[in-house]
Design a protein around this motif. Structure first.
Motif, PDB file in Angstrom:
ATOM      1  N   TRP A   1       0.765  -1.267   0.302  1.00 51.12           N
ATOM      2  CA  TRP A   1       0.342  -0.061  -0.204  1.00 51.12           C
ATOM      3  C   TRP A   1       1.005   1.004   0.113  1.00 51.12           C
ATOM      4  N   THR A   2       1.953   1.235   0.282  1.00 51.41           N
ATOM      5  CA  THR A   2       2.404   2.803   0.909  1.00 51.41           C
ATOM      6  C   THR A   2       3.244   2.404  -0.711  1.00 51.41           C
ATOM      7  N   ALA A   3       3.391   1.472  -1.105  1.00 54.76           N
ATOM      8  CA  ALA A   3       4.071   2.028  -2.697  1.00 54.76           C
ATOM      9  C   ALA A   3       3.593   2.745  -3.904  1.00 54.76           C
ATOM     10  N   ILE A   4       1.708   1.784  -3.625  1.00 57.69           N
ATOM     11  CA  ILE A   4       0.512   2.212  -4.115  1.00 57.69           C
ATOM     12  C   ILE A   4       0.220   3.625  -4.358  1.00 57.69           C
ATOM     13  N   THR A   5       0.563   3.682  -2.886  1.00 59.83           N
ATOM     14  CA  THR A   5       0.269   5.302  -2.538  1.00 59.83           C
ATOM     15  C   THR A   5       1.326   6.069  -3.081  1.00 59.83           C
ATOM     16  N   ALA A   6       2.800   5.908  -3.329  1.00 66.32           N
ATOM     17  CA  ALA A   6       3.671   7.014  -3.312  1.00 66.32           C
ATOM     18  C   ALA A   6       3.781   6.979  -4.925  1.00 66.32           C
ATOM     19  N   LEU A   7       3.034   6.058  -5.471  1.00 66.39           N
ATOM     20  CA  LEU A   7       3.449   5.810  -6.692  1.00 66.39           C
ATOM     21  C   LEU A   7       2.137   6.648  -7.797  1.00 66.39           C
ATOM     22  N   ASP A   8       0.775   6.952  -6.677  1.00 63.90           N
ATOM     23  CA  ASP A   8      -0.184   7.312  -7.167  1.00 63.90           C
ATOM     24  C   ASP A   8       0.410   8.958  -7.064  1.00 63.90           C
ATOM     25  N   THR A   9       0.863   9.528  -6.041  1.00 60.71           N
ATOM     26  CA  THR A   9       1.181  10.803  -5.494  1.00 60.71           C
ATOM     27  C   THR A   9       1.640  10.713  -6.962  1.00 60.71           C
ATOM     28  N   LEU A  10       2.609  10.548  -6.279  1.00 66.28           N
ATOM     29  CA  LEU A  10       4.025  11.088  -8.079  1.00 66.28           C
ATOM     30  C   LEU A  10       2.917  11.280  -8.798  1.00 66.28           C
ATOM     31  N   LYS A  11       2.558  10.255  -9.798  1.00 67.17           N
ATOM     32  CA  LYS A  11       1.828  10.470 -11.198  1.00 67.17           C
ATOM     33  C   LYS A  11       0.784  11.972 -10.654  1.00 67.17           C
ATOM     34  N   ARG A  12       0.361  11.941  -9.671  1.00 65.23           N
ATOM     35  CA  ARG A  12      -0.604  13.176  -9.886  1.00 65.23           C
ATOM     36  C   ARG A  12       0.434  14.458  -9.718  1.00 65.23           C
ATOM     37  N   ARG A  13       1.360  14.391  -8.973  1.00 61.78           N
ATOM     38  CA  ARG A  13       1.364  15.450  -9.440  1.00 61.78           C
ATOM     39  C   ARG A  13       2.364  16.255 -10.794  1.00 61.78           C
ATOM     40  N   ILE A  14       3.046  15.064 -11.614  1.00 62.47           N
ATOM     41  CA  ILE A  14       3.350  14.626 -13.011  1.00 62.47           C
ATOM     42  C   ILE A  14       2.396  15.823 -13.906  1.00 62.47           C
ATOM     43  N   SER A  15       0.780  14.840 -13.602  1.00 59.44           N
ATOM     44  CA  SER A  15      -0.578  15.590 -14.431  1.00 59.44           C
ATOM     45  C   SER A  15      -0.271  16.833 -14.362  1.00 59.44           C
ATOM     46  N   GLU A  16      -0.301  17.201 -12.337  1.00 59.65           N
ATOM     47  CA  GLU A  16      -0.277  18.687 -12.336  1.00 59.65           C
ATOM     48  C   GLU A  16       0.902  19.494 -12.829  1.00 59.65           C
ATOM     49  N   ALA A  17       1.621  19.468 -13.289  1.00 59.46           N
ATOM     50  CA  ALA A  17       2.991  19.419 -13.925  1.00 59.46           C
ATOM     51  C   ALA A  17       3.040  19.703 -15.450  1.00 59.46           C
ATOM     52  N   LYS A  18       2.286  18.844 -15.683  1.00 58.24           N
ATOM     53  CA  LYS A  18       1.923  18.854 -17.638  1.00 58.24           C
ATOM     54  C   LYS A  18       1.173  20.051 -17.898  1.00 58.24           C
ATOM     55  N   GLU A  19       0.284  19.970 -16.397  1.00 60.78           N
ATOM     56  CA  GLU A  19      -0.844  20.719 -16.993  1.00 60.78           C
ATOM     57  C   GLU A  19      -0.673  21.918 -17.005  1.00 60.78           C
ATOM     58  N   HIS A  20       0.725  22.385 -16.254  1.00 57.11           N
ATOM     59  CA  HIS A  20       0.835  23.707 -15.286  1.00 57.11           C
ATOM     60  C   HIS A  20       2.075  24.082 -17.055  1.00 57.11           C
ATOM     61  N   GLN A  21       2.778  23.221 -17.489  1.00 59.48           N
ATOM     62  CA  GLN A  21       3.663  23.604 -18.590  1.00 59.48           C
ATOM     63  C   GLN A  21       2.678  24.120 -19.972  1.00 59.48           C
ATOM     64  N   GLN A  22       1.459  23.355 -19.940  1.00 61.22           N
ATOM     65  CA  GLN A  22       0.820  23.493 -21.247  1.00 61.22           C
ATOM     66  C   GLN A  22      -0.031  24.971 -20.801  1.00 61.22           C
ATOM     67  N   GLN A  23      -0.186  25.282 -19.601  1.00 60.82           N
ATOM     68  CA  GLN A  23      -0.485  26.521 -19.490  1.00 60.82           C
ATOM     69  C   GLN A  23       0.145  28.081 -20.189  1.00 60.82           C
ATOM     70  N   LEU A  24       1.616  26.948 -19.385  1.00 56.67           N
ATOM     71  CA  LEU A  24       2.504  28.215 -19.216  1.00 56.67           C
ATOM     72  C   LEU A  24       2.466  28.595 -21.409  1.00 56.67           C
ATOM     73  N   GLU A  25       2.767  27.415 -22.107  1.00 58.31           N
ATOM     74  CA  GLU A  25       2.356  26.863 -23.173  1.00 58.31           C
ATOM     75  C   GLU A  25       1.590  28.190 -24.225  1.00 58.31           C
ATOM     76  N   SER A  26       0.459  27.738 -23.956  1.00 59.00           N
ATOM     77  CA  SER A  26      -0.211  28.358 -24.463  1.00 59.00           C
ATOM     78  C   SER A  26      -1.428  29.360 -23.824  1.00 59.00           C
ATOM     79  N   ASN A  27      -0.260  30.014 -23.034  1.00 58.85           N
ATOM     80  CA  ASN A  27      -0.404  32.087 -22.150  1.00 58.85           C
ATOM     81  C   ASN A  27       0.628  33.257 -23.787  1.00 58.85           C
TER      82      ASN A  27
END
Length: 210
Positions: free
Chosen positions: A184-210
Motif C-alpha cells: 500500500w505504501t508503494a501504491i500510494t507513493a506512485l499515485d502521488t507521483l502520478k498526480r504531481r506529474i499530471s499537475e506539472a504537465k497541465e501547468h506547462q501546457q497553460q504556460l505554453e498556451s499563454n
C-alpha cells in the motif's frame, strides 16, 4: 559514534531541514510523531514543528516512504517505537528504535544537567517573548488554526524539489514491483507521483498556451 543498530537511509539529510523545523546548535537530532504532533529532540531539548509543511513531505516522499514503511514513527493512536536520526555534520539520516536513539542523543550532553538552570530558564522565557506570531506559524505551532504562511510553503516546495533530485529509475522500478505485490505504501507513493506529474504537465501546457 552512530549506534550499530541504526540503519542508514539511502537519502542524505535535506540541507534545509534543520532550519525548517527550528533545530540549531546541535549535531544530532531525532524526528518522530508524538502527542498528535511532529516532534524533534536532541537529547536535551524538544519541540513540535509543522506536520504538513515539513514532516509529511519528508517521510511520505517517494525517496523515503518505502524505506520507512517497516517502522513505527508514532501516530495519533500509538507512541513512536522508532525514530529518524539526523546528523547535521555528515548530512546523513538513520532509523532506529526510539529508545536507542533517545539514549544516543543523551550522549551529546554528557556533562550537562537535564534541569534548566536559572539562566536557561530566563533565556527560554526570552525566546518565547521574542518569537513573533509569524515565526510560530512557520514552526507549525498554530497549524490547527489554519494553513502555514507563504514562507513556510516556499520552504516545503524547496524541500520536495531537493528530494525529487534523489529519485532514480532504479527506485521507481522498486516501487512498481512492490505496488504490483500489493504494497500500500508503494501504491500510494506512485499515485502521488502520478498526480504531481499530471499537475506539472497541465501547468506547462497553460504556460505554453499563454
Amino acid at each position: 559514534m552512530i549506534g550499530t543498530h541504526f540503519i542508514e537511509l539511502p537519502v542524505p539529510m535535506p540541507p534545509m531541514l534543520p532550519s525548517m523545523i527550528g533545530v540549531s546548535n546541535t549535531q544530532y537530532f531525532a524526528l518522530y510523531y508524538q502527542g498528535s504532533k511532529a516532534t524533534w529532540s536532541n537529547g536535551r531539548a524538544m519541540a513540535t514543528f509543522s506536520y504538513y509543511a515539513a514532516y509529511a513531505p519528508l517521510i511520505e516522499h517517494i525517496t523515503l516512504a518505502i524505506h520507512l514503511d517497516p517502522y513505527n514513527l508514532g501516530s495519533d493512536d500509538e507512541m513512536p517505537e522508532h525514530a529518524i536520526l539526523c546528523d547535521t555534520v555528515s548530512r546523513k539520516m538513520y532509523v532506529g528504535t526510539y529508545k536507542e536513539i533517545d539514549h544516543f542523543l543523551l550522549q551529546q550532553h554528557p556533562n550537562e544537567s537535564p534541569a534548566l538552570s536559572e539562566q536557561e530558564f530566563k533565556e527560554a522565557v526570552k525566546a518565547v517573548e521574542n518569537m513573533t506570531l509569524e515565526q510560530m506559524q512557520k514552526l507549525g505551532m498554530f497549524e490547527m488554526f489554519g494553513s502555514t504562511n507563504p514562507q513556510a510553503r516556499q520552504q516545503t516546495i524547496e524541500l520536495v524539489q531537493w528530494l525529487d533530485q534523489q529519485i532514480t529509475e532504479e527506485l521507481i522500478q522498486q516501487y512498481i514491483q512492490l505496488a504490483n505485490r500489493g504494497n500500500w505504501t508503494a501504491i500510494t507513493a506512485l499515485d502521488t507521483l502520478k498526480r504531481r506529474i499530471s499537475e506539472a504537465k497541465e501547468h506547462q501546457q497553460q504556460l505554453e498556451s499563454n
